[in-house]
Design a protein around this motif. Structure first.
Motif, PDB file in Angstrom:
ATOM      1  N   ASP A 292       3.671  35.595 -27.671  1.00 33.52           N
ATOM      2  CA  ASP A 292       2.013  34.854 -28.071  1.00 33.52           C
ATOM      3  C   ASP A 292       2.296  33.240 -28.520  1.00 33.52           C
ATOM      4  N   HIS A 293       2.905  32.734 -29.284  1.00 34.46           N
ATOM      5  CA  HIS A 293       3.065  31.495 -29.497  1.00 34.46           C
ATOM      6  C   HIS A 293       3.246  31.191 -28.551  1.00 34.46           C
ATOM      7  N   ILE A 294       3.975  31.157 -27.812  1.00 35.57           N
ATOM      8  CA  ILE A 294       4.595  29.709 -26.828  1.00 35.57           C
ATOM      9  C   ILE A 294       4.360  30.625 -25.365  1.00 35.57           C
ATOM     10  N   MET A 295       3.118  31.327 -25.110  1.00 37.54           N
ATOM     11  CA  MET A 295       1.970  31.371 -23.756  1.00 37.54           C
ATOM     12  C   MET A 295       0.780  30.522 -23.918  1.00 37.54           C
ATOM     13  N   THR A 296       0.559  30.696 -25.839  1.00 35.17           N
ATOM     14  CA  THR A 296      -0.522  30.163 -26.345  1.00 35.17           C
ATOM     15  C   THR A 296      -0.071  28.217 -26.275  1.00 35.17           C
ATOM     16  N   LEU A 297       0.907  27.749 -26.420  1.00 40.68           N
ATOM     17  CA  LEU A 297       1.227  26.312 -25.865  1.00 40.68           C
ATOM     18  C   LEU A 297       0.924  26.105 -24.556  1.00 40.68           C
ATOM     19  N   VAL A 298       1.452  27.276 -23.808  1.00 46.32           N
ATOM     20  CA  VAL A 298       1.502  26.922 -22.479  1.00 46.32           C
ATOM     21  C   VAL A 298       0.135  26.173 -21.575  1.00 46.32           C
ATOM     22  N   PHE A 299      -0.958  27.458 -22.789  1.00 47.79           N
ATOM     23  CA  PHE A 299      -2.241  27.917 -22.102  1.00 47.79           C
ATOM     24  C   PHE A 299      -3.044  26.632 -22.515  1.00 47.79           C
ATOM     25  N   ALA A 300      -2.685  26.200 -23.576  1.00 47.10           N
ATOM     26  CA  ALA A 300      -3.312  24.062 -24.160  1.00 47.10           C
ATOM     27  C   ALA A 300      -2.548  23.418 -23.136  1.00 47.10           C
ATOM     28  N   VAL A 301      -0.985  23.660 -22.923  1.00 48.67           N
ATOM     29  CA  VAL A 301      -0.611  22.384 -22.526  1.00 48.67           C
ATOM     30  C   VAL A 301      -1.221  22.568 -20.844  1.00 48.67           C
ATOM     31  N   GLU A 302      -1.529  23.359 -20.308  1.00 54.38           N
ATOM     32  CA  GLU A 302      -2.377  23.603 -18.985  1.00 54.38           C
ATOM     33  C   GLU A 302      -4.026  23.331 -19.450  1.00 54.38           C
ATOM     34  N   GLU A 303      -4.552  23.655 -20.332  1.00 52.75           N
ATOM     35  CA  GLU A 303      -5.845  22.980 -20.207  1.00 52.75           C
ATOM     36  C   GLU A 303      -5.650  21.461 -20.576  1.00 52.75           C
ATOM     37  N   ALA A 304      -5.171  21.418 -21.104  1.00 51.16           N
ATOM     38  CA  ALA A 304      -4.935  19.234 -21.711  1.00 51.16           C
ATOM     39  C   ALA A 304      -4.986  18.968 -20.006  1.00 51.16           C
ATOM     40  N   ILE A 305      -3.442  19.155 -18.803  1.00 46.65           N
ATOM     41  CA  ILE A 305      -3.303  19.060 -18.211  1.00 46.65           C
ATOM     42  C   ILE A 305      -4.689  19.265 -17.164  1.00 46.65           C
ATOM     43  N   ARG A 306      -5.388  19.491 -17.562  1.00 47.33           N
ATOM     44  CA  ARG A 306      -6.922  19.818 -16.696  1.00 47.33           C
ATOM     45  C   ARG A 306      -7.048  18.934 -16.765  1.00 47.33           C
ATOM     46  N   HIS A 307      -8.063  18.987 -17.803  1.00 47.91           N
ATOM     47  CA  HIS A 307      -8.743  18.193 -18.272  1.00 47.91           C
ATOM     48  C   HIS A 307      -8.293  16.302 -18.129  1.00 47.91           C
ATOM     49  N   VAL A 308      -7.299  16.118 -18.734  1.00 45.34           N
ATOM     50  CA  VAL A 308      -7.192  14.798 -17.705  1.00 45.34           C
ATOM     51  C   VAL A 308      -6.858  14.720 -16.445  1.00 45.34           C
ATOM     52  N   MET A 309      -6.080  15.396 -15.970  1.00 46.59           N
ATOM     53  CA  MET A 309      -5.038  14.838 -14.761  1.00 46.59           C
ATOM     54  C   MET A 309      -6.480  15.453 -13.414  1.00 46.59           C
ATOM     55  N   HIS A 310      -7.450  16.566 -13.857  1.00 42.18           N
ATOM     56  CA  HIS A 310      -7.977  16.478 -12.611  1.00 42.18           C
ATOM     57  C   HIS A 310      -7.497  17.051 -11.407  1.00 42.18           C
ATOM     58  N   PRO A 311      -6.406  17.780 -11.011  1.00 40.65           N
ATOM     59  CA  PRO A 311      -5.878  18.487 -10.450  1.00 40.65           C
ATOM     60  C   PRO A 311      -6.587  19.642  -9.356  1.00 40.65           C
ATOM     61  N   ASP A 312      -6.097  19.697  -8.231  1.00 38.98           N
ATOM     62  CA  ASP A 312      -6.905  21.022  -7.447  1.00 38.98           C
ATOM     63  C   ASP A 312      -5.943  22.227  -7.943  1.00 38.98           C
ATOM     64  N   LYS A 313      -4.908  22.083  -8.262  1.00 38.10           N
ATOM     65  CA  LYS A 313      -4.274  23.490  -8.625  1.00 38.10           C
ATOM     66  C   LYS A 313      -3.266  23.049 -10.097  1.00 38.10           C
ATOM     67  N   ILE A 314      -3.270  24.439 -10.468  1.00 36.45           N
ATOM     68  CA  ILE A 314      -2.193  23.910 -11.974  1.00 36.45           C
ATOM     69  C   ILE A 314      -0.960  24.515 -11.720  1.00 36.45           C
ATOM     70  N   ASN A 315       0.714  25.239 -11.022  1.00 39.66           N
ATOM     71  CA  ASN A 315       1.420  25.307 -11.320  1.00 39.66           C
ATOM     72  C   ASN A 315       1.854  26.153 -12.610  1.00 39.66           C
ATOM     73  N   ILE A 316       2.358  27.057 -12.756  1.00 41.54           N
ATOM     74  CA  ILE A 316       2.909  27.801 -14.166  1.00 41.54           C
ATOM     75  C   ILE A 316       3.479  28.633 -13.874  1.00 41.54           C
ATOM     76  N   ALA A 317       5.511  27.777 -14.040  1.00 42.86           N
ATOM     77  CA  ALA A 317       6.329  29.291 -13.791  1.00 42.86           C
ATOM     78  C   ALA A 317       8.113  28.777 -14.489  1.00 42.86           C
ATOM     79  N   ALA A 318       8.282  29.621 -14.808  1.00 38.70           N
ATOM     80  CA  ALA A 318       9.157  30.170 -15.780  1.00 38.70           C
ATOM     81  C   ALA A 318      10.355  30.467 -15.053  1.00 38.70           C
ATOM     82  N   LEU A 319      10.987  29.599 -14.437  1.00 40.37           N
ATOM     83  CA  LEU A 319      12.782  30.451 -13.482  1.00 40.37           C
ATOM     84  C   LEU A 319      13.524  30.520 -14.380  1.00 40.37           C
ATOM     85  N   GLY A 320      14.451  29.931 -14.764  1.00 39.15           N
ATOM     86  CA  GLY A 320      15.732  30.219 -15.889  1.00 39.15           C
ATOM     87  C   GLY A 320      16.642  30.322 -14.502  1.00 39.15           C
TER      88      GLY A 320
END
Length: 146
Positions: free
Chosen positions: A59-87
């Motif tokens: 929950d902790h890491i995903m909350t952080l991932v979603f906070a980063v996504e939200e910040a990127i959307r707010h600042v960058m106004h992208p057409d889409k956000i990609n979230i990936a965990a490949l490893g």
């Protein structure tokens, strides 16, 4: 794990920027010339799979991932956000949070696809300037999570 670049807490490129570091995770602004605003959320301890984490840690890491996504959307106004965990290349939990634009070099494929087009230099420069706002916005978002 001694040969893991993420365990060594090394930045992948000299220009990558540590935005925020907590006890369990950190956020890096990746210096990718084709994808300004690309961030990486990294679990500090060497763990290969999300199911190796406790439910609270997940929950902790995903909350952080979603906070980063939200910040990127707010600042960058992208057409889409990609979230990936490949490893596959670095088996250490880390999430890529990538602003995508219809005119970026790889669209509509993944950020690791072959180039499909060239983005105008002026457009990339404008996005790089916008991405400079991300560290402050992400730090503020993380302060609100505490």
């Amino acid at each position: 794990m001694t040969n893991c670049v993420l365990c060594k807490d090394e930045l992948k490129a000299e220009e990558d920027q540590l935005i925020w570091r907590g006890d369990d995770c950190r956020v890096i602004l990746v210096n990718d010339p084709d994808l300004p605003g690309f961030c990486r959320v990294i679990w500090n301890r060497h763990v290969a799979e999300m199911t190796d984490l406790s439910y609270g840690e997940r929950d902790h890491i995903m909350t952080l991932v979603f906070a980063v996504e939200e910040a990127i959307r707010h600042v960058m106004h992208p057409d889409k956000i990609n979230i990936a965990a490949l490893g596959n290349m670095v088996p250490h939990i880390h999430w890529h949070v990538i602003p995508r634009f219809k005119d970026d070099a790889f669209f509509p494929g993944s950020a690791w696809s072959k180039r499909t087009q060239e983005t105008q230099a002026s457009t990339l420069e404008a996005r790089r300037i916008k991405a400079q706002e991300l560290p402050a916005v992400i730090r503020a978002a993380n302060a609100n999570l505490a």
